[in-house]
Design an enzyme around this catalytic site. Structure first.
Site, PDB file in Angstrom:
ATOM      1  N   LEU A 169      -3.739  -7.261  -1.451  1.00 33.07           N
ATOM      2  CA  LEU A 169      -3.887  -6.437  -2.655  1.00 33.07           C
ATOM      3  C   LEU A 169      -5.312  -5.895  -2.827  1.00 33.07           C
ATOM      4  CD1 LEU A 169      -1.678  -8.486  -5.201  1.00 33.07           C
ATOM      5  CD2 LEU A 169      -0.989  -6.608  -3.705  1.00 33.07           C
ATOM      6  N   SER A 170      -6.047  -5.789  -1.723  1.00 35.61           N
ATOM      7  CA  SER A 170      -7.415  -5.257  -1.826  1.00 35.61           C
ATOM      8  C   SER A 170      -7.394  -3.775  -2.195  1.00 35.61           C
ATOM      9  CB  SER A 170      -8.186  -5.463  -0.517  1.00 35.61           C
ATOM     10  OG  SER A 170      -7.519  -4.814   0.550  1.00 35.61           O
ATOM     11  N   TYR A 194     -14.227   3.811  11.134  1.00 38.97           N
ATOM     12  CA  TYR A 194     -12.785   3.724  10.853  1.00 38.97           C
ATOM     13  C   TYR A 194     -11.982   4.233  12.055  1.00 38.97           C
ATOM     14  CZ  TYR A 194      -8.185   5.217   9.353  1.00 38.97           C
ATOM     15  OH  TYR A 194      -6.823   5.416   9.299  1.00 38.97           O
ATOM     16  N   LEU A 199      -7.272  15.516   0.047  1.00 40.90           N
ATOM     17  CA  LEU A 199      -6.946  16.752  -0.663  1.00 40.90           C
ATOM     18  C   LEU A 199      -5.840  16.594  -1.714  1.00 40.90           C
ATOM     19  CD1 LEU A 199      -7.346  19.792  -0.973  1.00 40.90           C
ATOM     20  CD2 LEU A 199      -5.727  20.119   0.912  1.00 40.90           C
ATOM     21  N   GLY A 249     -18.421  16.391   9.320  1.00 36.35           N
ATOM     22  CA  GLY A 249     -17.443  15.651  10.126  1.00 36.35           C
ATOM     23  C   GLY A 249     -16.054  16.272  10.147  1.00 36.35           C
ATOM     24  N   ILE A 251       1.575   3.884   2.328  1.00 36.58           N
ATOM     25  CA  ILE A 251       2.596   4.170   3.352  1.00 36.58           C
ATOM     26  C   ILE A 251       3.520   2.960   3.524  1.00 36.58           C
ATOM     27  CG2 ILE A 251       2.989   4.914   5.739  1.00 36.58           C
ATOM     28  CD1 ILE A 251       0.077   6.043   5.678  1.00 36.58           C
ATOM     29  N   ARG A 307      -4.408  21.468   8.276  1.00 39.88           N
ATOM     30  CA  ARG A 307      -3.932  20.131   8.627  1.00 39.88           C
ATOM     31  C   ARG A 307      -2.414  20.138   8.681  1.00 39.88           C
ATOM     32  NH1 ARG A 307      -8.498  19.963   9.348  1.00 39.88           N
ATOM     33  NH2 ARG A 307     -10.081  18.467   8.686  1.00 39.88           N
ATOM     34  N   SER A 347      -3.811   6.827  13.886  1.00 43.41           N
ATOM     35  CA  SER A 347      -4.155   8.049  13.172  1.00 43.41           C
ATOM     36  C   SER A 347      -4.454   9.181  14.151  1.00 43.41           C
ATOM     37  CB  SER A 347      -5.405   7.759  12.333  1.00 43.41           C
ATOM     38  OG  SER A 347      -5.994   8.956  11.919  1.00 43.41           O
ATOM     39  N   LYS A 396      -9.287   2.292  14.967  1.00 37.38           N
ATOM     40  CA  LYS A 396      -7.923   2.706  15.360  1.00 37.38           C
ATOM     41  C   LYS A 396      -7.846   2.840  16.882  1.00 37.38           C
ATOM     42  CE  LYS A 396      -6.060   2.671  11.396  1.00 37.38           C
ATOM     43  NZ  LYS A 396      -5.129   1.591  11.098  1.00 37.38           N
ATOM     44  N   GLY A 452       0.817  -1.219   0.000  1.00 36.37           N
ATOM     45  CA  GLY A 452       0.000   0.000   0.000  1.00 36.37           C
ATOM     46  C   GLY A 452       0.848   1.264   0.000  1.00 36.37           C
TER      47      GLY A 452
HETATM   48  P1  NAD Z   1      -3.406   1.662   1.709  1.00 35.54           P
HETATM   49  O1  NAD Z   1      -4.811   1.244   1.476  1.00 35.54           O
HETATM   50  O2  NAD Z   1      -2.643   2.251   0.582  1.00 35.54           O
HETATM   51  O3  NAD Z   1      -2.569   0.432   2.293  1.00 35.54           O
HETATM   52  C1  NAD Z   1      -3.143  -0.572   3.090  1.00 35.54           C
HETATM   53  C2  NAD Z   1      -2.719  -1.906   2.499  1.00 35.54           C
HETATM   54  O4  NAD Z   1      -3.262  -2.951   3.304  1.00 35.54           O
HETATM   55  C3  NAD Z   1      -3.240  -2.118   1.077  1.00 35.54           C
HETATM   56  O5  NAD Z   1      -2.150  -2.543   0.266  1.00 35.54           O
HETATM   57  C4  NAD Z   1      -4.289  -3.229   1.220  1.00 35.54           C
HETATM   58  O6  NAD Z   1      -4.334  -4.062   0.066  1.00 35.54           O
HETATM   59  C5  NAD Z   1      -3.790  -3.965   2.446  1.00 35.54           C
HETATM   60  N1  NAD Z   1      -4.796  -4.660   3.243  1.00 35.54           N
HETATM   61  C6  NAD Z   1      -5.969  -4.185   3.725  1.00 35.54           C
HETATM   62  N2  NAD Z   1      -6.591  -5.129   4.454  1.00 35.54           N
HETATM   63  C7  NAD Z   1      -5.792  -6.232   4.427  1.00 35.54           C
HETATM   64  C8  NAD Z   1      -5.879  -7.526   4.988  1.00 35.54           C
HETATM   65  N3  NAD Z   1      -6.928  -7.899   5.739  1.00 35.54           N
HETATM   66  N4  NAD Z   1      -4.879  -8.415   4.753  1.00 35.54           N
HETATM   67  C9  NAD Z   1      -3.803  -8.058   4.009  1.00 35.54           C
HETATM   68  N5  NAD Z   1      -3.665  -6.842   3.445  1.00 35.54           N
HETATM   69  C10 NAD Z   1      -4.643  -5.936   3.662  1.00 35.54           C
HETATM   70  O7  NAD Z   1      -3.423   2.663   2.962  1.00 35.54           O
HETATM   71  P2  NAD Z   1      -2.268   3.565   3.565  1.00 35.54           P
HETATM   72  O8  NAD Z   1      -2.633   4.984   3.337  1.00 35.54           O
HETATM   73  O9  NAD Z   1      -0.945   3.076   3.139  1.00 35.54           O
HETATM   74  O10 NAD Z   1      -2.501   3.297   5.114  1.00 35.54           O
HETATM   75  C11 NAD Z   1      -1.738   2.338   5.836  1.00 35.54           C
HETATM   76  C12 NAD Z   1      -2.203   2.322   7.277  1.00 35.54           C
HETATM   77  O11 NAD Z   1      -2.059   3.634   7.830  1.00 35.54           O
HETATM   78  C13 NAD Z   1      -3.676   1.956   7.447  1.00 35.54           C
HETATM   79  O12 NAD Z   1      -3.806   1.173   8.622  1.00 35.54           O
HETATM   80  C14 NAD Z   1      -4.335   3.303   7.640  1.00 35.54           C
HETATM   81  O13 NAD Z   1      -5.530   3.199   8.400  1.00 35.54           O
HETATM   82  C15 NAD Z   1      -3.274   4.067   8.404  1.00 35.54           C
HETATM   83  N6  NAD Z   1      -3.387   5.527   8.257  1.00 35.54           N
HETATM   84  C16 NAD Z   1      -3.404   6.089   7.015  1.00 35.54           C
HETATM   85  C17 NAD Z   1      -3.538   7.462   6.889  1.00 35.54           C
HETATM   86  C18 NAD Z   1      -3.577   8.116   5.530  1.00 35.54           C
HETATM   87  O14 NAD Z   1      -3.992   9.273   5.452  1.00 35.54           O
HETATM   88  N7  NAD Z   1      -3.143   7.461   4.450  1.00 35.54           N
HETATM   89  C19 NAD Z   1      -3.656   8.283   8.026  1.00 35.54           C
HETATM   90  C20 NAD Z   1      -3.617   7.675   9.279  1.00 35.54           C
HETATM   91  C21 NAD Z   1      -3.482   6.288   9.391  1.00 35.54           C
HETATM   92  N1  UFG Z   2     -10.487  19.068   1.469  1.00 32.89           N
HETATM   93  C1  UFG Z   2     -11.063  19.884   0.521  1.00 32.89           C
HETATM   94  N2  UFG Z   2     -11.428  19.319  -0.664  1.00 32.89           N
HETATM   95  C2  UFG Z   2     -11.251  17.996  -0.955  1.00 32.89           C
HETATM   96  C3  UFG Z   2     -10.646  17.183   0.034  1.00 32.89           C
HETATM   97  C4  UFG Z   2     -10.289  17.747   1.243  1.00 32.89           C
HETATM   98  O1  UFG Z   2     -11.265  21.075   0.732  1.00 32.89           O
HETATM   99  O2  UFG Z   2     -11.611  17.551  -2.045  1.00 32.89           O
HETATM  100  C5  UFG Z   2     -10.058  19.663   2.755  1.00 32.89           C
HETATM  101  C6  UFG Z   2     -10.759  19.084   3.977  1.00 32.89           C
HETATM  102  O3  UFG Z   2     -11.975  19.779   4.233  1.00 32.89           O
HETATM  103  C7  UFG Z   2      -9.705  19.289   5.061  1.00 32.89           C
HETATM  104  C8  UFG Z   2      -8.371  19.132   4.298  1.00 32.89           C
HETATM  105  O4  UFG Z   2      -8.683  19.361   2.929  1.00 32.89           O
HETATM  106  O5  UFG Z   2      -9.762  20.596   5.566  1.00 32.89           O
HETATM  107  C9  UFG Z   2      -7.750  17.740   4.435  1.00 32.89           C
HETATM  108  O6  UFG Z   2      -8.722  16.747   4.095  1.00 32.89           O
HETATM  109  P1  UFG Z   2      -8.311  15.234   3.794  1.00 32.89           P
HETATM  110  O7  UFG Z   2      -9.561  14.528   3.369  1.00 32.89           O
HETATM  111  O8  UFG Z   2      -7.147  15.187   2.876  1.00 32.89           O
HETATM  112  O9  UFG Z   2      -7.801  14.700   5.205  1.00 32.89           O
HETATM  113  P2  UFG Z   2      -8.530  14.627   6.626  1.00 32.89           P
HETATM  114  O10 UFG Z   2      -7.726  15.471   7.562  1.00 32.89           O
HETATM  115  O11 UFG Z   2      -9.977  14.890   6.520  1.00 32.89           O
HETATM  116  O12 UFG Z   2      -8.368  13.072   7.016  1.00 32.89           O
HETATM  117  C10 UFG Z   2      -7.148  12.352   6.822  1.00 32.89           C
HETATM  118  C11 UFG Z   2      -7.488  10.896   6.542  1.00 32.89           C
HETATM  119  C12 UFG Z   2      -8.113  10.257   7.740  1.00 32.89           C
HETATM  120  C13 UFG Z   2      -7.196  10.418   8.912  1.00 32.89           C
HETATM  121  C14 UFG Z   2      -6.869  11.865   9.139  1.00 32.89           C
HETATM  122  C15 UFG Z   2      -5.859  12.030  10.245  1.00 32.89           C
HETATM  123  O13 UFG Z   2      -8.389  10.815   5.440  1.00 32.89           O
HETATM  124  O14 UFG Z   2      -8.283   8.885   7.519  1.00 32.89           O
HETATM  125  O15 UFG Z   2      -6.336  12.448   7.950  1.00 32.89           O
HETATM  126  O16 UFG Z   2      -4.717  11.311   9.974  1.00 32.89           O
HETATM  127  F1  UFG Z   2      -7.801   9.929  10.017  1.00 32.89           F
END
Ligand code: NAD
Ligand code: UFG
Length: 336
Positions: free
Chosen positions: A33-34, A148, A199, A291, A12, A230, A124, A152, A10
């Site tokens: 790979l979902s 979600y 964003l 939200g 990160i 943010r 998160s 966490k 994925g």
């Molecule tokens: P992502 O969806 O790109 O990566 C997650 C990966 O996990 C994917 O490759 C998916 O195929 C795999 N996966 C999901 N469920 C699975 C399962 N049951 N078994 C095996 N593989 C599985 O997401 P990401 O942005 O890389 O996020 C990674 C982690 O960080 C997640 O736990 C997410 O909640 C957390 N996180 C992400 C953000 C963000 O903004 N991206 C912010 C805070 C926390």
């Molecule tokens: N925003 C816009 N337009 C868009 C998308 C976002 O104006 O099309 C704004 C939002 O209102 C917010 C900022 O951009 O003010 C950031 O929004 P994101 O959707 O990029 O991120 P969030 O902070 O809402 O949430 C993200 C992840 C969550 C995670 C959180 C904290 O989506 O899963 O950061 O890590 F929990």
């Protein structure tokens, strides 16, 4: 160390695999790979010029997980695998609770069975809820507004209880702020399915002409320009934060914010993107998104003091690297 990286294909996870390999660790990826593609694993190997072992498995499947622990001497687990779309979690709560909670339980059971005592968990900033800013790790957590976020907070509690029951278990809970950007090679980055919720991928797709204009969700928040603030963090800084957390892990529960400590508004990010890449991003102001919180950012002193880690890349680097990946990404060409 031999590190099992769940969700390593994925966004990160793949960047963290590069940082781990570059720091001299071996990586075993478990991903179903979902929400990712196996080519990403190939690209990780190309960038790091090292081999990776890849298991296409679901980490909620205890038998499949057991095979990995049986086959390898695992020294530590970084658990990224999870579903992460806030809106979807409201529609499909059971899928989110099952996937995100069961995976954590299955992995920690395997750790217990095979004597693996290092565990790093992807949490998160959402677990802070509407606390005062900046967010400190010591704050009481407030309810999140969606399943979600609850997965966490619950996973954090489950892992904390497990660690307290086992004096030699070492747990690092990493609370990410807003990860953006891509590896500077432009080979891997964030490629969400469908229309992006977040964003930065929305901005890059508008810049590319794939989406018409950015909708800025509200300009009447109590912030410098009325738009949401943010703490955006470059994904490679975040990746390096995982290596620091793993390498400094000691017994007990440790919680760290991984952010930059700096807030950036939506319009500031758009402006930074336009300047960094010399490209226009059309936008319109629309209503607030349900939200959303007006503003939040991290206090990052704990990670700095205890892990010796701070984010190095600025908003310009985040915008430049996000755009480099988007320009290279073939999905657009293929979908035409
Ligand atoms: P992502 O969806 O790109 O990566 C997650 C990966 O996990 C994917 O490759 C998916 O195929 C795999 N996966 C999901 N469920 C699975 C399962 N049951 N078994 C095996 N593989 C599985 O997401 P990401 O942005 O890389 O996020 C990674 C982690 O960080 C997640 O736990 C997410 O909640 C957390 N996180 C992400 C953000 C963000 O903004 N991206 C912010 C805070 C926390
Ligand atoms: N925003 C816009 N337009 C868009 C998308 C976002 O104006 O099309 C704004 C939002 O209102 C917010 C900022 O951009 O003010 C950031 O929004 P994101 O959707 O990029 O991120 P969030 O902070 O809402 O949430 C993200 C992840 C969550 C995670 C959180 C904290 O989506 O899963 O950061 O890590 F929990």
């Amino acid at each position: 160390m031999n590190i099992l990286v769940t969700g390593g294909a994925g966004y990160i996870g793949s960047h963290t695999c590069i940082a781990l390999l570059q720091a001299g660790h071996s990586v075993i990826i478990a991903d179903n790979l979902s929400n990712s593609k196996s080519e990403t694993v190939m690209k990780v190997m190309d960038i790091a010029e090292k081999e990776v072992t890849f298991y296409e498995i679901d980490v909620t499947n205890a038998e499949a997980v057991d095979i990995i622990f049986k086959n390898y001497k695992i020294d530590g687990v970084i658990h990224f695998a999870g579903l992460k779309a806030v809106g979807e979690s409201v529609e499909k709560p059971l899928e989110y609770y099952h996937n995100n909670i069961v995976s954590t339980v299955v992995l920690t059971k395997a750790c217990h069975k095979y004597g693996v005592n290092r565990f790093v968990f992807s949490s998160s900033a959402t677990v802070y809820g509407e606390n005062n800013v900046p967010f400190f790790e010591t704050m009481d957590l407030l309810p999140t507004t969606n399943p979600y976020g609850e997965t966490k907070a619950m996973s954090e509690r489950i892992l904390t209880d497990i660690t307290r029951s086992n004096p030699i278990f070492s747990l690092s809970i990493l609370r990410y702020f807003n990860p953006v950007g891509a590896h500077e090679s432009g080979l891997i980055g964030e490629a969400p399915n469908g229309i992006p919720n977040n964003l930065m991928p929305y901005v890059t797709q508008v810049a590319k002409g794939k989406l018409e204009k950015l909708r800025v969700f509200g300009n009447d928040y109590p912030t410098i320009d009325g738009t949401g603030i943010r703490d955006y963090i470059h994904v490679m800084d975040l990746a390096e934060g995982h290596v620091a957390a793993l390498e400094n892990l000691t017994e007990g529960v440790h919680v760290y914010n991984l952010g930059t400590g700096k807030g950036t508004s939506v319009l500031e990010l758009v402006k930074a993107f336009e300047i960094a890449n010399d490209i226009k991003v059309s936008y319109e102001i629309v209503d607030r998104r349900a939200g959303d919180i007006a503003s939040y950012y991290a206090d990052t002193s704990k990670a700095k003091n205890e892990l010796g880690w701070t984010a190095k890349r600025d908003i310009v680097a985040m915008c430049r690297d996000a755009w480099r990946f988007e320009k290279n990404y073939k999905d657009f060409v293929e979908s035409k």
